[in-house]
Scaffold this active site. Structure first.
Site, short mmCIF file in Angstrom:
data_model
loop_
_atom_site.label_atom_id
_atom_site.label_comp_id
_atom_site.label_asym_id
_atom_site.label_seq_id
_atom_site.Cartn_x
_atom_site.Cartn_y
_atom_site.Cartn_z
N ARG A 224 -18.72 10.88 -41.73
CA ARG A 224 -18.69 12.36 -41.66
C ARG A 224 -18.58 12.80 -43.15
O ARG A 224 -18.91 13.94 -43.18
CB ARG A 224 -17.10 12.16 -41.10
N PHE A 240 -17.97 16.34 -28.40
CA PHE A 240 -16.76 15.32 -28.30
C PHE A 240 -16.39 15.41 -29.79
O PHE A 240 -15.92 14.09 -30.80
CB PHE A 240 -17.99 14.22 -28.55
N ASP A 262 -14.52 19.50 -26.75
CA ASP A 262 -14.15 17.89 -26.39
C ASP A 262 -13.40 18.63 -24.59
O ASP A 262 -13.04 19.21 -24.54
CB ASP A 262 -13.24 17.09 -27.47
N SER A 263 -13.18 17.08 -23.88
CA SER A 263 -12.52 17.03 -22.60
C SER A 263 -11.19 16.97 -22.55
O SER A 263 -10.28 17.53 -21.75
CB SER A 263 -13.10 16.43 -21.97
N ALA A 289 -19.06 18.16 -22.03
CA ALA A 289 -19.34 18.60 -23.03
C ALA A 289 -20.99 18.65 -22.03
O ALA A 289 -21.97 19.60 -23.31
CB ALA A 289 -19.77 16.56 -23.95
N ASP A 309 -21.17 12.78 -31.12
CA ASP A 309 -20.42 11.27 -31.15
C ASP A 309 -19.33 11.61 -29.22
O ASP A 309 -18.69 10.92 -30.33
CB ASP A 309 -19.75 11.98 -32.31
N CYS A 349 -21.57 4.90 -29.94
CA CYS A 349 -20.81 3.21 -30.56
C CYS A 349 -21.29 2.24 -29.31
O CYS A 349 -20.29 1.41 -29.46
CB CYS A 349 -19.05 4.58 -30.56
N1 SAH Z 1 -16.14 12.21 -33.63
C1 SAH Z 1 -14.60 11.51 -33.38
C2 SAH Z 1 -14.92 10.95 -32.31
C3 SAH Z 1 -15.06 11.34 -30.75
S1 SAH Z 1 -14.35 9.93 -29.58
C4 SAH Z 1 -14.23 11.35 -34.58
O1 SAH Z 1 -14.71 11.61 -35.23
O2 SAH Z 1 -12.69 11.13 -34.97
C5 SAH Z 1 -15.37 10.72 -28.28
C6 SAH Z 1 -14.15 12.35 -27.61
O3 SAH Z 1 -15.29 12.22 -26.79
C7 SAH Z 1 -12.71 11.73 -27.39
O4 SAH Z 1 -12.76 12.94 -28.25
C8 SAH Z 1 -12.96 11.91 -25.75
O5 SAH Z 1 -12.29 12.95 -25.34
C9 SAH Z 1 -14.57 12.84 -25.65
N2 SAH Z 1 -15.27 12.49 -24.38
C10 SAH Z 1 -15.35 11.84 -23.44
N3 SAH Z 1 -15.80 11.91 -22.10
C11 SAH Z 1 -16.13 13.54 -22.53
C12 SAH Z 1 -17.09 14.53 -22.21
N4 SAH Z 1 -17.67 14.10 -20.47
N5 SAH Z 1 -17.07 16.02 -22.35
C13 SAH Z 1 -15.99 15.66 -23.79
N6 SAH Z 1 -15.17 14.99 -24.28
C14 SAH Z 1 -15.56 14.30 -23.79
#
Ligand code: SAH
Length: 407
Positions: A224, A240, A262-263, A289, A309, A349
């Protein structure tokens, strides 16, 4: 369980042996901590004689002591080594020692007292994850062996960091493979609903019990910072976003605008609360997303810096083909939204996605869109997620920063 043995070495010598087959000690001697079921001489020491989580003294076929381990006869990884010193059998004092060593690493690298304090095998604490939010701890026991040591872990944490509160966030799906129930429970103290995490000049509002995983994705901290370092003046898209960690640090670093996708409604609510409390502007888009990025493209929106991410699309190796396709698709959707000379930070990840496969996914997207992608920086796990060099699974986070121009 928590009663103290008369002497540590005496306790160790009283542990039942777990004997390995001929030559199966090699991986352990090279530093690895895991013993697979096919490596155990089950005629000499049947695995079924061990309760899940029981301790053993591991021996080579020649009778050489290799270390102390905990055993789970029900899992593919039958035993995980806890220590190699015969004078330190599994117990509270071994955990105190390990946690002190772990704390010293974090004190060396972290600016504030918010970090992952214990990262499983990477800290020689297989199955234990502890996140520290000042004087509040959120911990996760991932194996039957660690679960069996729960009281010791708690006592050791009290001794080493004297926290005001401890939350057990034992709700990870991996627990089911270990035959463990999933639960969330306060061990002691008042666990606040939200805590503050200072990062990149922003005080983040982080939900604990209601948050994802153990609350905050500390593994991405250094990535970040890398991303925010190139965000000045940029129109930023954080895909995400969870609680907006990438996007809001970019906003603090002088981004022209920030959009988070984000979802999860609660995750975006946390991002919104953080933005308000820190005097930052953010646009929040709740939804899938893939769909949202397509809609942004249809609306001709363009960005100068995009971070992607996603959650682990490949949790098990058998999900690989489907997961890889998802990584390819989301990176292409993201690249499509980049203006002429833009930056794309692509993360994964999924341990099962090799680093080269993610680079290749971005390269394919570039070719498909008739653009040119240049890899300009490689990120990785923050130092509070130390990689155990003998255990590749401890190195799971991929992060690549690309510059993308018109081909
Ligand atoms: N970038 C963040 C961590 C992301 S974790 C950080 O640095 O803190 C992954 C994220 O993806 C979660 O918040 C989850 O709610 C979201 N997510 C999972 N599936 C998704 C989808 N299909 N569309 C949008 N968001 C999604």
């Amino acid at each position: 369980m928590s009663s103290q043995p008369e002497s540590a070495a005496a306790a160790g010598s009283a542990l039942p042996p777990l004997v390995l087959k001929r030559q199966e000690e090699r991986r352990l001697q090279a530093g690895h901590l895991w013993i697979f079921s096919n490596e155990v001489d089950v005629e000499a020491t049947p695995l079924t004689a061990f309760e899940p989580g029981a301790h053993a003294a591991v021996q080579s076929s020649a009778g050489r002591f290799l270390g102390y381990a905990y055993v789970n006869p029900r899992t593919l990884i039958s035993a995980r080594l806890l220590g190699r010193d015969p004078d330190y059998p599994p117990g509270r004092s071994l955990l105190v020692h390990r946690l002190k060593v772990a704390l010293a690493l974090r004190s060396r690298f972290a600016a504030a007292s918010c970090y992952r304090l214990a990262y499983g095998e990477g800290d020689l604490l297989p199955g234990l994850v502890v996140d520290r939010y000042g004087d509040v701890l959120v911990a996760q026991l991932g194996t039957a062996g660690m679960e069996a040591m729960k009281t010791w872990v708690e006592e050791a944490l009290v001794k080493v960091v004297a926290p005001a509160a401890l939350l057990w966030k034992n709700d990870s799906p991996v627990r089911e493979l270990e035959g463990l129930p999933r639960y969330v429970e306060t061990a002691f103290g008042d666990v606040p609903d939200t805590v503050e995490v200072p990062e990149g000049g922003v005080n983040f509002r982080v939900p604990l019990a209601a948050g994802q995983k153990t609350g905050w994705y500390f593994d991405q901290t250094s990535n970040r910072a890398l991303f925010a370092g190139h965000a000045r003046g940029a129109r930023v898209l954080d895909v995400f976003s969870y609680a907006g960690a990438f996007g809001l640090q970019a906003a603090r670093a002088g981004a022209q605008s920030v959009t988070c996708v984000d979802s999860s409604g609660p995750a975006l609510a946390a991002a919104s609360a953080t933005a308000d409390a820190n005097g930052l502007e953010v646009e929040l888009l709740e939804g899938d997303a893939f769909d949202t990025l397509e809609a942004l493209h249809a609306a001709r929106r363009r960005y100068d810096a995009v971070v992607v991410d996603p959650p682990a699309f490949i949790k098990r190796n058998k999900d690989h083909p489907k997961g890889l396709a998802a990584y390819r698709r989301i990176n292409q959707l993201a690249m499509q939204l980049l203006d002429r000379d833009g930056l794309l930070m692509s993360c994964s990840c999924s341990y099962h996605l090799a680093p080269g496969e993610l680079v290749d996914a971005v390269q394919r997207a570039a070719r498909h869109l008739g653009r040119f992608a240049q890899l300009v920086a490689v990120g990785g796990q923050s130092p509070d997620h130390p990689v155990h060099p003998a255990i590749d699974e401890t190195r799971y986070l991929r992060a690549f920063l690309f510059r993308v121009t018109d081909g």
